[in-house]
Enzyme design. Structure first.
Site, PDB file in Angstrom:
ATOM      1  N   LYS A 167       3.234   6.490   4.580  1.00 16.04           N
ATOM      2  CA  LYS A 167       2.279   5.422   4.273  1.00 16.04           C
ATOM      3  C   LYS A 167       2.804   4.057   4.714  1.00 16.04           C
ATOM      4  O   LYS A 167       3.961   3.702   4.453  1.00 16.04           O
ATOM      5  CB  LYS A 167       1.990   5.383   2.768  1.00 16.04           C
ATOM      6  CG  LYS A 167       0.838   4.433   2.404  1.00 16.04           C
ATOM      7  CD  LYS A 167      -0.481   4.934   2.935  1.00 16.04           C
ATOM      8  CE  LYS A 167      -1.584   3.907   2.818  1.00 16.04           C
ATOM      9  NZ  LYS A 167      -1.473   2.836   3.849  1.00 16.04           N
ATOM     10  N   LYS A 203       0.002   3.769  -2.670  1.00 23.28           N
ATOM     11  CA  LYS A 203      -1.010   4.823  -2.580  1.00 23.28           C
ATOM     12  C   LYS A 203      -0.416   6.224  -2.551  1.00 23.28           C
ATOM     13  O   LYS A 203      -1.126   7.213  -2.769  1.00 23.28           O
ATOM     14  CB  LYS A 203      -1.908   4.571  -1.371  1.00 23.28           C
ATOM     15  CG  LYS A 203      -2.760   3.304  -1.500  1.00 23.28           C
ATOM     16  CD  LYS A 203      -3.639   3.085  -0.282  1.00 23.28           C
ATOM     17  CE  LYS A 203      -4.575   1.882  -0.449  1.00 23.28           C
ATOM     18  NZ  LYS A 203      -3.907   0.580  -0.375  1.00 23.28           N
ATOM     19  N   SER A 229      -5.817   3.198   4.464  1.00 23.76           N
ATOM     20  CA  SER A 229      -5.405   2.359   3.334  1.00 23.76           C
ATOM     21  C   SER A 229      -6.588   1.728   2.588  1.00 23.76           C
ATOM     22  O   SER A 229      -6.559   0.546   2.230  1.00 23.76           O
ATOM     23  CB  SER A 229      -4.454   1.252   3.819  1.00 23.76           C
ATOM     24  OG  SER A 229      -3.554   0.888   2.808  1.00 23.76           O
ATOM     25  N   SER A 253       0.801  -1.236   0.000  1.00 24.82           N
ATOM     26  CA  SER A 253       0.000   0.000   0.000  1.00 24.82           C
ATOM     27  C   SER A 253       0.826   1.275   0.000  1.00 24.82           C
ATOM     28  O   SER A 253       0.250   2.372  -0.064  1.00 24.82           O
ATOM     29  CB  SER A 253      -0.947   0.007   1.201  1.00 24.82           C
ATOM     30  OG  SER A 253      -2.049  -0.837   0.969  1.00 24.82           O
TER      31      SER A 253
END
Length: 380
Positions: A220, A61, A113, A58
């Protein structure tokens, strides 16, 4: 035409005091790949297998956010399709037919997320996830993340979806240039309204470093079985923005904090110019004074490590002549600071003095005086 004047700054000899930067041993981390990067310069302070291709999970992202910020209208209501609502993995619990402001959807996407949000955003921006993933890959290449390829907007495993620690650091560093990116990735808690429903989403960021680490401001988390535990983290102290990436880490929080500590031990903020420094004097045409001084509106600071000798340059961009009137505080130019070929700071230059425009009588008298001066010089 603005004239560009470049000054080479001999950092160690002319500017820097004799700093004894920390000479700590590089930390031992569990991550299979890791890197520390100073965001404004792109300087790498530590690397471990940073060029190896890995699943980014993730942390993908970050690029989803960047592309959406650059191509979307933050106030638009983004519809949620059946395809988005049924996306596997971590979720913002979006419902088919629901609409949410793009800014809110992006905030929720980064905080918990939400894979469903990434699909809704991709379909809104590009019409489909594959087309949006192509935009993501093209943007990665454009900022120098050349060993990265995205096949989706969420980070779900795919053989054609990969990156490296070095590339993810470049992506994060690029993101920090956008104030809205920085605001979103540093948000600890938010309550998101739902325009279509009588409910709110009360969200807390999954990135623990925002409150565990002094100066933590992003960026992140990520996890899949294929990628392992991943974290791109950021922290800012004394004007220095660091980015740390750990991929496939057994102890991603500890690894990241060790690397951030090490990075800050290797860097020092150095004031290059103080606010109010006089950098240029320009001629004023038809003014009650002949010249005005240009001064900086704020301090110019640079992030320096122990091997940055002569890598910083500044460029003063301002005209040599301007027309009256000039008001004190009026922006007339700027000074840009570079690390190698990378611009790392830009500060406005403003007039320190006022210069009114001459009256009609003053203009006529000035012209006559110039004429008689010319005659006398030629007769001499």
């Amino acid at each position: 035409m603005l004239k560009k004047i470049v000054f080479i700054i001999m950092v160690c000899i002319l500017i820097l005091p004799s700093y004894a930067l920390a000479d700590n041993d590089a930390p031992d981390v569990t991550a299979k790949s890791a890197i520390i990067m100073e965001a404004s310069t792109g300087k790498v302070l530590y690397a471990k297998n940073a060029e190896e291709r890995r699943y980014p999970a993730s942390t993908t992202k970050m690029m989803t956010l960047i592309v959406a910020l650059e191509h979307g209208n933050m106030d638009d209501l983004v519809p949620v399709s059946d395809n988005a609502a049924n996306t596997e993995g971590s979720s913002l619990s979006l419902v088919a037919g629901e609409k949410m402001k793009l800014l809110d959807m992006l905030t929720g996407m980064m905080m918990i997320s939400g894979n469903d949000a990434t699909v809704a955003v991709a379909e809104y921006i590009a019409g489909s996830v594959p087309k949006f993933a192509q935009m993501m890959t093209e943007k990665a290449k454009a900022i120098g993340a050349n060993d990265t390829n995205f096949s989706n907007s969420s980070g779900l495993p795919d053989p054609n979806h990969y990156s490296t620690a070095a590339d993810l650091a470049k992506i994060a560093a690029y993101g920090y240039k956008n104030p809205l990116f920085t605001k979103i990735v540093s948000t600890e808690h938010v309550v998101l309204p739902s325009p279509d429903k009588d409910q709110v989403r009360d969200l807390y960021n999954e990135n623990r470093l925002l409150w565990l680490y002094d100066g933590g401001n992003g960026v992140k988390t990520g996890y899949t079985d294929a990628a392992g535990r991943c974290l791109v983290s950021g922290a800012k102290r004394n004007g220095i923005q660091l980015v740390v990436v750990v991929l496939d880490s057994d102890c991603m929080w500890d690894d990241s904090m060790k690397l951030l500590d090490y990075g800050f031990s290797r860097m020092r903020p150095v004031k290059l110019l103080g606010q109010g420094s006089i950098l240029k004097t320009v001629h004023v045409d038809d003014g009650t004074t002949d010249t005005v001084r240009l001064i900086t509106t704020q301090d110019v600071c640079i992030p320096v490590s122990d091997d940055d000798n002569a890598k910083f340059t500044t460029s003063v961009i301002a005209p040599n002549r301007i027309d009256a009137p000039v008001v004190a505080g009026q922006k007339i130019g700027m000074i840009k600071t570079y690390y190698g070929n990378t611009e790392i700071a830009s500060v406005d230059l403003v007039a320190a003095d006022q210069a009114d425009r001459k009256t009609f009588f003053g203009l006529v008298w000035g012209s006559l005086w110039s004429f008689f001066t010319f005659i006398l010089k030629n007769l001499a």
